[in-house]
Design a protein around this motif. Structure first.
Motif, PDB file in Angstrom:
ATOM      1  N   ASN B 312       0.878  -1.139   0.011  1.00  0.00           N
ATOM      2  CA  ASN B 312       0.012   0.187  -0.038  1.00  0.00           C
ATOM      3  C   ASN B 312       0.875   1.259  -0.037  1.00  0.00           C
ATOM      4  N   GLY B 313       2.191   1.035   0.393  1.00  0.00           N
ATOM      5  CA  GLY B 313       2.967   2.222   0.304  1.00  0.00           C
ATOM      6  C   GLY B 313       3.859   2.371  -0.905  1.00  0.00           C
ATOM      7  N   THR B 314       3.322   1.575  -1.995  1.00  0.00           N
ATOM      8  CA  THR B 314       4.118   1.515  -3.079  1.00  0.00           C
ATOM      9  C   THR B 314       3.483   2.005  -4.279  1.00  0.00           C
ATOM     10  N   HIS B 315       4.135   2.982  -5.120  1.00  0.00           N
ATOM     11  CA  HIS B 315       3.563   3.398  -6.381  1.00  0.00           C
ATOM     12  C   HIS B 315       4.475   3.310  -7.524  1.00  0.00           C
ATOM     13  N   LEU B 316       3.834   3.237  -8.813  1.00  0.00           N
ATOM     14  CA  LEU B 316       4.511   3.299 -10.006  1.00  0.00           C
ATOM     15  C   LEU B 316       3.981   4.271 -10.842  1.00  0.00           C
ATOM     16  N   GLY B 317       4.677   5.349 -11.111  1.00  0.00           N
ATOM     17  CA  GLY B 317       4.193   6.346 -12.116  1.00  0.00           C
ATOM     18  C   GLY B 317       2.989   6.918 -11.150  1.00  0.00           C
ATOM     19  N   GLY B 318       1.872   7.218 -11.723  1.00  0.00           N
ATOM     20  CA  GLY B 318       0.704   7.795 -11.006  1.00  0.00           C
ATOM     21  C   GLY B 318      -0.360   6.546 -10.399  1.00  0.00           C
TER      22      GLY B 318
END
Lengths: 345, 400
Positions: B312-318
């Motif tokens: 839940n703390g991970t993002h990729l681009g938007g």
């Protein structure tokens, strides 16, 4: 032949819906703004695997996914290769063949554990240099002294008598090839017991000496332990159990924790089986000793019975008979069975 | 008036919430109806959905889907096992590739599967190196304890390198939509996080441990990339401390219940001498089983909470990830899997693997900003598999 698929050019993640066509030795890929053609020989086809979509890897880095198995088979045939994994796939996909594989696997593993491994462990145990074995035995004795044993309470006269008795047993059994040594200890935890360590050290507890009625009985037990040493049982046990554990862990190392727990059970069963064979082998040496001295196996049978009684009394539950699952898990064969065997020999 | 309508993506339950009560930043929310957690961004929901038209900025909820089944995988598993045996292990790399390809190929995101592209020959080379090290280690520690200790220390020092190499190998050989993943080989940082910080943590009596975990997860995520897009990580160390705090609470509770229970039994049952071997013999297995259950539960609890936190703390681009694993569900799956594997002497292991994979993936989703068409590939070199295989053979466990 046509089929529908997804084309990804390998430069961007855009999905192009395309139609794949096999045209002689060429593959054509056509879609909106896409018109490609490539010789089949330059295309890699993914190995068939379950119901996973097939993939075609094009020489320029592009890739096509499609679900049609027949199309994949035809493309493979066009390339004329990939036979091995097609065979593996057929095998995996047929439940009947999978069960054949299962039966073969089980037979191979059990066959190896039952016949191959003891042979291997025996060879390996005899190949280990005596110095290493002696060092291992000394180390084991140190650990046992800390954990289980206290010094023997016997007086000096009795001790030298026992040492003399042990030397006699070793001489009768022509045991000059190993540096045999007798260690006397007392142990509340082990009770009436005798142990053979790697290298030739035999340990006898005061508790066993106390329940023996004659020295011939003690000699028979010592001969049994000499049998363990002679056949390198301690080393073989170490090698076999670690090999079985390693093997099962390697084979089933698939799901974390579940596999290692499942692996513990067969190891236990197999270990028990090994050591029961070893007990029988050592019993034979005890009988050999008694025969050479012109005695009957009764001495050994008598002390075995008494040891069992002593242990039953200690654990507070004098189990009658001892059959079923407890038999299977015990490392010694049931005493009755052993005695019957002694008498039969 | 100044309210936001929050909708649970799992059960559709919705509720109007005062804007002031919602923190401005991204927040994981637990649905009061189905108790599953989802991810909610107040900034992106400045207008309540009733009067805002669904547009490009509204994230699309794309669940991961697992399409494998136990019957199919059983065939693959048993044939793999047999071929490994008859080739004395040399088939292992092919078996591993086949297994991974099966699991990757059956993992779909937005109707496109993942792809495992490792070359079995590269794995074989790594496997041979790993196997040689393992034999040296086993023999060394058997014949000389000192050699064993020295070798063990070397392996310990090798771990940070192994982690980077393994991650590098696996990422570079994983692809989605024909775009490969990659990993930045930050060896210095790996040593700092996997050796330096844990040693420092010993001196703080473990108070630093949740922070170390946080840094390790951040390390793995932040250095990963998909094509030219890097993964980002914005979970906070404080959240890891919360998990550690609760886990510690469960440990204390477990010890109190089972330790206290045992002590109570020995005083309550009259006529039994607590020091008698009979009593100890009867009670020991019970206490052991109790401690095992506590250990099992704590392991699952921290695993589930940290997995959710990390994803839940991970993002990729938007786009962001949404992980909704639950302790109850995971406990049931792992408990029944273990039981099934034991009772079937290992034969249900394929079923257990498939079930676990399905549960994990069903609880992972991508909240995609727009479509998934905008990723660009980056050149990727060939990587040796030594690290990956050494890690495998020595049981160093990590990964997505």
């Amino acid at each position: 032949m046509h089929t529908d698929g997804d084309y990804f050019d390998g430069r961007s993640s855009v999905r192009h819906r395309v139609t794949l066509t096999l045209d002689g030795n060429d593959l054509r890929i056509e879609g909106e703004q896409i018109a490609l053609s490539s010789p089949l020989a330059e295309i890699r086809i993914s190995a068939p695997l379950g119901e996973v979509k097939s993939s075609l890897y094009l020489p320029d880095g592009g890739k096509c996914d499609f679900a049609d198995r027949d199309f994949a088979r035809l493309a493979e045939r066009g390339k004329g290769r990939g036979g091995f994994f097609r065979g593996v796939h057929r095998w995996e996909n047929s439940l009947r063949l999978a069960f054949v594989a299962l039966a073969l696997t089980v037979a191979l593993v059990l066959g190896f554990i039952k016949f191959g491994l003891p042979l291997f462990a025996e060879q390996a145990a005899y190949a280990i240099p005596p110095a290493t074995e002696t060092a291992l035995g000394a180390e084991t004795l140190q650990i046992l002294d800390k954990a289980l044993f206290s010094p023997s309470g016997l007086d000096t006269d009795r001790r030298s008598e026992l040492q003399h008795l042990f030397a006699g047993v070793v001489a009768t059994l022509d045991g000059a090839e190993r540096p045999y040594r007798l260690e006397l200890r007392s142990s509340a935890r082990l009770g009436a017991n005798a142990l053979a360590l790697p290298g030739g050290t035999v340990i006898l507890t005061d508790e066993l000496i106390a329940i023996a009625e004659t020295d011939e009985e003690i000699a028979a037990v010592l001969a049994h332990e000499v049998g363990h040493v002679r056949h390198r049982h301690a080393m073989r046990q170490v090698i076999q159990s670690s090999a079985v554990g390693l093997m099962i862990a390697t084979l089933t190392g698939d799901v974390f924790s579940a596999a290692s727990m499942a692996a513990a059970l067969p190891t236990l069963l197999v270990d028990a089986d090994f050591s029961r064979d070893m007990e029988r082998q050592a019993d034979d040496v005890a009988v050999e000793y008694l025969t050479r001295k012109g005695e009957t196996p009764d001495h050994f049978a008598a002390i075995l019975t008494r040891i069992e009684e002593a242990h039953a009394e200690r654990s507070g539950q004098a189990e009658s008979g001892g059959s079923g699952i407890t038999d299977y898990f015990s490392s010694h064969p049931p005493t009755e069975e052993r005695i019957a065997r002694l008498r039969g020999d | 008036m100044n309210q936001i309508n929050v909708v649970c993506p799992h059960c559709g339950y919705n509720k109007d919430v005062d804007r002031e009560k919602i923190p401005a930043r991204v927040k994981s929310v637990t649905c009061p109806s189905c108790e599953r957690s989802f991810f909610f961004d107040a900034l992106k929901n400045t207008d309540s959905p009733q009067n805002a038209p669904p547009d490009q900025t509204e994230p699309r909820h794309l669940p991961f889907v697992f399409t494998g089944n136990a019957r199919e995988y059983f065939g693959i598993w048993i044939v793999n096992t047999l071929l490994k045996i008859v080739t004395l292990g040399l088939y292992s790399p092919w078996a591993k590739v086949r297994k991974r390809q099966y699991f990757y190929g059956n993992t779909l995101l937005d109707d496109a599967n993942f792809d495992y592209l490792a070359n079995p020959l590269a794995l074989l080379k790594g496997w041979l190196i790993g196997a040689a090290l393992f034999i040296i280690y086993t023999l060394g520690s058997r014949y000389s304890p000192v050699a064993g200790i020295i070798f063990g220390l070397l392996v310990f020092l090798l771990i940070p390198w192994v982690i980077v190499r393994s991650r590098l190998f696996n990422n570079r050989n994983s692809a989605h939509r024909n775009i490969r993943f990659n990993f930045r080989p930050a060896y210095g940082e790996s040593y700092k996080i996997h050796v330096g910080l844990p040693i420092l943590s010993v001196f703080t009596l473990g108070l630093l441990t949740p922070y170390v975990y946080y840094r390790q997860k951040r390390f793995l995520m932040e250095n990963s990339s998909f094509g030219r897009s890097s993964f980002g990580f914005d979970a906070r160390a404080g959240d890891f401390y919360m998990v550690a705090f609760k886990t510690f609470g469960f440990v204390l509770l477990g010890v109190a219940v089972f330790g206290g229970g045992a002590a109570l039994l020995s005083t309550v049952i009259p006529g039994i001498d607590p020091s008698s071997p009979v009593f100890a013999g009867a009670l020991m297995p019970l206490v052991m089983a109790g401690y095992f259950c506590v250990y099992f539960f704590i392991f699952i609890y921290s695993y589930v909470r940290i997995s959710n936190l990390t994803w839940n703390g991970t993002h990729l681009g938007g786009s962001r990830f949404l992980s909704t694993l639950r302790v109850r569900g995971m406990t049931w799956i792992l408990f029944s899997n273990t039981l099934a594997a034991i009772l079937s002497i290992g034969l249900l292991i394929p079923w257990a693997s498939v079930r676990l994979a399905r549960y994990r993936l069903e609880n992972l989703a991508l909240l995609a900003a727009g479509d998934l068409d905008h990723f660009r590939n980056a050149p990727v070199e060939e990587t040796s598999a030594a690290g990956e295989e050494i890690g495998d053979i020595f049981g160093v466990d990590f990964g997505f």
